[in-house]
Design an enzyme around this catalytic site. Structure first.
Site, PDB file in Angstrom:
ATOM      1  N   GLU A 130      -3.049   6.569   5.567  1.00 35.89           N
ATOM      2  CA  GLU A 130      -1.731   5.995   5.290  1.00 35.89           C
ATOM      3  C   GLU A 130      -1.844   4.722   4.456  1.00 35.89           C
ATOM      4  O   GLU A 130      -0.937   4.399   3.693  1.00 35.89           O
ATOM      5  CB  GLU A 130      -0.972   5.701   6.583  1.00 35.89           C
ATOM      6  CG  GLU A 130       0.526   5.664   6.293  1.00 35.89           C
ATOM      7  CD  GLU A 130       1.300   4.619   7.036  1.00 35.89           C
ATOM      8  OE1 GLU A 130       0.790   4.079   8.029  1.00 35.89           O
ATOM      9  OE2 GLU A 130       2.429   4.326   6.612  1.00 35.89           O
ATOM     10  N   THR A 183       7.814   1.385   0.588  1.00 39.19           N
ATOM     11  CA  THR A 183       7.370   0.466   1.640  1.00 39.19           C
ATOM     12  C   THR A 183       6.792  -0.804   1.030  1.00 39.19           C
ATOM     13  O   THR A 183       7.050  -1.907   1.515  1.00 39.19           O
ATOM     14  CB  THR A 183       6.323   1.169   2.526  1.00 39.19           C
ATOM     15  OG1 THR A 183       6.955   2.291   3.118  1.00 39.19           O
ATOM     16  CG2 THR A 183       5.813   0.257   3.615  1.00 39.19           C
TER      17      THR A 183
HETATM   18  N1  HSE Z   1       5.727  -1.676   9.763  1.00 42.44           N
HETATM   19  C1  HSE Z   1       5.887  -1.118   8.463  1.00 42.44           C
HETATM   20  C2  HSE Z   1       6.898  -1.913   7.681  1.00 42.44           C
HETATM   21  C3  HSE Z   1       6.337   0.313   8.584  1.00 42.44           C
HETATM   22  O1  HSE Z   1       7.962  -2.201   8.227  1.00 42.44           O
HETATM   23  O2  HSE Z   1       6.642  -2.264   6.536  1.00 42.44           O
HETATM   24  C4  HSE Z   1       6.442   1.035   7.275  1.00 42.44           C
HETATM   25  O3  HSE Z   1       5.195   1.428   6.808  1.00 42.44           O
END
Ligand code: HSE
Length: 308
Positions: A130, A183
């Protein structure tokens, strides 16, 4: 010749309002599928990808990279394996799409090889997979997609992960407005400075949420589902976010916030009717703003990745 193995890894909601990068839960659907088979020629190759445009190079593909790291670790990178990836959910949706692919990739190969590792031991390879997607090392999507349930990551570096109890009747609603937020972009808007007062408030909410889960105390869960650090910084990335959130709460949800890095928005409810009503109320706000959206209502998935 081996008939092959087909697996499913579910979507997940990361952060869960009060645990940025350290809390996540798995949904029953959607999810990604991966099929792997032995082949004559040595080495792992991706032979087919449906449901989305993704690179076939192992180094650039979350499923391929996770599986390759695993094969290297167990000294089996010469085994001939072909991999088919069936994407069943959108990218950049906040549903943990790249994490589900990474989990499905490594889980499928482990199953094909008759489980040289436990599910728990596969976690580091799935996180490595990931990481290709957003450049960051965090297990808040991967761990629930692999292991199922609601998962707390006490420490991402050492992958010190813990399943939390799921109260009976807890339902999740996720509404995905059909816009894409990468993201990496959603992480870039976050300040690395957190005022001490916010840190104290968020710590209280995180602890309260966990105690609420442990005691099936829905009022405490509801009071605790309040993100005072990340949500205010990301809300502007999602059109009509606060209206959608208010609609979910008014429909009876315990709480509502951004799912992972967005744009999906999740709500938790203490029964399936409220979860459905919250989803419809949230979707109505997006519809008014002329934004197409999809609703997913499910229990918390307790299985994680499965062979089927
Ligand atoms: N914790 C991560 C974020 C989740 O909020 O950026 C998404 O990959």
């Amino acid at each position: 010749m081996n008939a092959g193995v087909k697996v499913f890894a579910p979507a997940s909601v990361a952060n869960v309002a009060v645990g940025y990068d350290i809390l996540g839960f798995a949904l029953e659907k959607p999810g990604d599928e991966v099929i792997v088979r032995f082949k004559e020629e040595p080495g792992l190759v991706i032979t087919s990808i449906t449901g989305g445009q993704l690179p076939y190079e192992l180094e650039k593909n979350t499923a391929g990279f996770a599986a390759k790291q695993f094969l290297n670790k167990i000294g089996k990178n010469n085994v001939g394996i072909e991999m088919e990836i069936r994407k069943k959910m959108p990218f950049g949706s906040g549903l943990g799409s790249s994490a589900a692919s990474a989990v499905a990739g490594v889980f499928a190969v482990n199953e094909l090889l008759k489980r040289p590792m436990t599910k728990r031991e596969l976690l580091e390879f799935a996180v490595a997979g990931e990481q290709i997607a957003d450049g960051a090392w965090h297990a808040d999507n991967v761990a629930p997609s692999l292991l199922g349930g609601i998962v707390l990551i006490r420490d991402n570096k050492t992958l010190d992960v813990h399943r939390l109890p799921t109260p009976r009747g807890l339902y999740a609603t996720v509404v995905y407005p059909e816009i894409e937020i990468l993201t990496s972009a959603s992480r870039a808007v976050l300040s690395d400075q957190v005022p001490l007062s916010k840190c104290i408030e968020q710590s209280g909410n995180l602890a309260g949420f966990i105690i609420g889960l442990m005691h099936s105390d829905f009022d405490l869960i509801s009071r605790s589902l309040n993100d005072v650090i990340i949500e205010p910084q990301r809300a502007t990335l999602i059109p009509n976010f606060y209206e959608v959130k208010n609609a979910a709460i008014e429909a009876g949800a315990l709480g509502c916030s951004i799912s992972g890095a967005g744009p999906s928005i999740f709500a938790l409810s203490n029964n399936s009717l409220k979860a459905q009503a919250a989803g419809e109320a949230m979707q109505a706000i997006f519809a008014k703003a002329k934004i197409e959206s999809k609703i997913f209502v499910s229990k918390i998935n307790q299985e994680g990745a499965i062979k089927f």
